[in-house]
Design a protein around this motif. Structure first.
Motif, PDB file in Angstrom:
ATOM      1  N   VAL A 147       5.157  -4.621  -9.930  1.00 35.60           N
ATOM      2  CA  VAL A 147       3.524  -4.897  -9.714  1.00 35.60           C
ATOM      3  C   VAL A 147       2.960  -5.649  -7.763  1.00 35.60           C
ATOM      4  O   VAL A 147       2.535  -4.806  -7.854  1.00 35.60           O
ATOM      5  N   ALA A 148       3.835  -5.461  -7.225  1.00 38.76           N
ATOM      6  CA  ALA A 148       3.575  -5.706  -5.907  1.00 38.76           C
ATOM      7  C   ALA A 148       3.547  -4.610  -5.339  1.00 38.76           C
ATOM      8  O   ALA A 148       2.301  -4.466  -4.478  1.00 38.76           O
ATOM      9  N   GLN A 149       4.799  -3.594  -5.541  1.00 40.74           N
ATOM     10  CA  GLN A 149       4.335  -2.734  -5.246  1.00 40.74           C
ATOM     11  C   GLN A 149       3.637  -0.956  -5.359  1.00 40.74           C
ATOM     12  O   GLN A 149       2.508  -0.825  -4.204  1.00 40.74           O
ATOM     13  N   ALA A 150       3.002  -1.753  -6.804  1.00 36.74           N
ATOM     14  CA  ALA A 150       1.850  -0.551  -6.727  1.00 36.74           C
ATOM     15  C   ALA A 150       0.450  -1.111  -6.093  1.00 36.74           C
ATOM     16  O   ALA A 150      -0.443  -0.212  -5.995  1.00 36.74           O
ATOM     17  N   GLN A 151       0.412  -2.522  -5.373  1.00 38.03           N
ATOM     18  CA  GLN A 151      -0.729  -2.021  -4.814  1.00 38.03           C
ATOM     19  C   GLN A 151      -2.408  -2.221  -5.886  1.00 38.03           C
ATOM     20  O   GLN A 151      -3.177  -1.301  -4.967  1.00 38.03           O
ATOM     21  N   GLU A 152      -2.440  -2.805  -7.017  1.00 37.00           N
ATOM     22  CA  GLU A 152      -3.696  -2.020  -7.690  1.00 37.00           C
ATOM     23  C   GLU A 152      -4.604  -2.929  -7.294  1.00 37.00           C
ATOM     24  O   GLU A 152      -4.328  -4.576  -6.327  1.00 37.00           O
ATOM     25  N   ASP A 153      -5.766  -2.678  -7.178  1.00 41.45           N
ATOM     26  CA  ASP A 153      -6.838  -3.455  -7.304  1.00 41.45           C
ATOM     27  C   ASP A 153      -7.709  -4.559  -8.372  1.00 41.45           C
ATOM     28  O   ASP A 153      -8.191  -3.902  -9.120  1.00 41.45           O
ATOM     29  N   TRP A 154      -7.095  -5.428  -7.851  1.00 41.60           N
ATOM     30  CA  TRP A 154      -7.495  -7.020  -9.213  1.00 41.60           C
ATOM     31  C   TRP A 154      -8.579  -7.218  -8.929  1.00 41.60           C
ATOM     32  O   TRP A 154      -8.756  -8.926  -9.818  1.00 41.60           O
ATOM     33  N   THR A 155      -9.945  -7.235  -8.498  1.00 41.10           N
ATOM     34  CA  THR A 155     -10.736  -7.851  -7.878  1.00 41.10           C
ATOM     35  C   THR A 155     -12.033  -7.811  -9.054  1.00 41.10           C
ATOM     36  O   THR A 155     -12.792  -9.377  -9.459  1.00 41.10           O
ATOM     37  N   ASP A 156     -11.945  -6.953 -10.140  1.00 35.81           N
ATOM     38  CA  ASP A 156     -12.871  -6.884 -11.193  1.00 35.81           C
ATOM     39  C   ASP A 156     -12.009  -8.389 -11.778  1.00 35.81           C
ATOM     40  O   ASP A 156     -13.080  -8.691 -12.954  1.00 35.81           O
ATOM     41  N   PHE A 157     -10.772  -8.590 -12.141  1.00 33.99           N
ATOM     42  CA  PHE A 157     -10.437  -9.843 -12.771  1.00 33.99           C
ATOM     43  C   PHE A 157     -10.548 -11.132 -12.741  1.00 33.99           C
ATOM     44  O   PHE A 157     -11.036 -11.967 -13.458  1.00 33.99           O
TER      45      PHE A 157
END
Length: 91
Positions: free
Chosen positions: A63-73
Motif C-alpha cells: 500500500v505504501a509503494q502504491a502511493q495512492e491519493d487518499w485525500t478524498d477519504f
C-alpha cells in the motif's frame, strides 16, 4: 481418497516437540517452509499455506509503494459523526 496411517515419532526440537514428514508427502501436498495447522474435532489437520496471500507487513509495504491519493477519504472520515454526542471534542 483412501486414508493411510503412518507411525511417526515425536522428536525434540529445542524446547518443543515436532514430527518429520516424508519428502513424498511434502511434494504430494505442495508443502514448503510453512504450513497451516488447524485443530478440528477429529484431530489436527495440516494444510498448505497459500503463499499468494500477503502478510500484514507485506500488505502495508504494498500500500505504501502504491502511493495512492487518499485525500478524498479525509473529507468523508467523520461524515457528520463529529456532531455525535459520543465523539469527544478532541477530534
Amino acid at each position: 481418497m483412501e486414508a493411510s496411517l503412518r507411525d511417526t515419532r515425536l522428536v525434540t526440537i529445542g524446547n518443543s516437540r515436532g514430527i518429520c514428514l516424508p519428502n513424498s508427502l511434502l511434494q504430494k501436498y505442495g508443502f514448503s517452509n510453512w504450513l497451516l495447522l488447524e485443530e478440528t474435532e477429529r484431530g489436527i489437520l495440516l494444510r498448505k499455506k497459500d503463499d499468494n496471500k500477503l502478510s500484514y507487513e507485506e500488505t502495508y509495504k504494498a500500500v505504501a509503494q502504491a502511493q495512492e491519493d487518499w485525500t478524498d477519504f479525509d473529507q468523508t472520515l467523520l461524515d457528520g459523526l463529529e456532531k455525535n454526542e459520543f465523539i469527544t471534542s478532541s477530534i
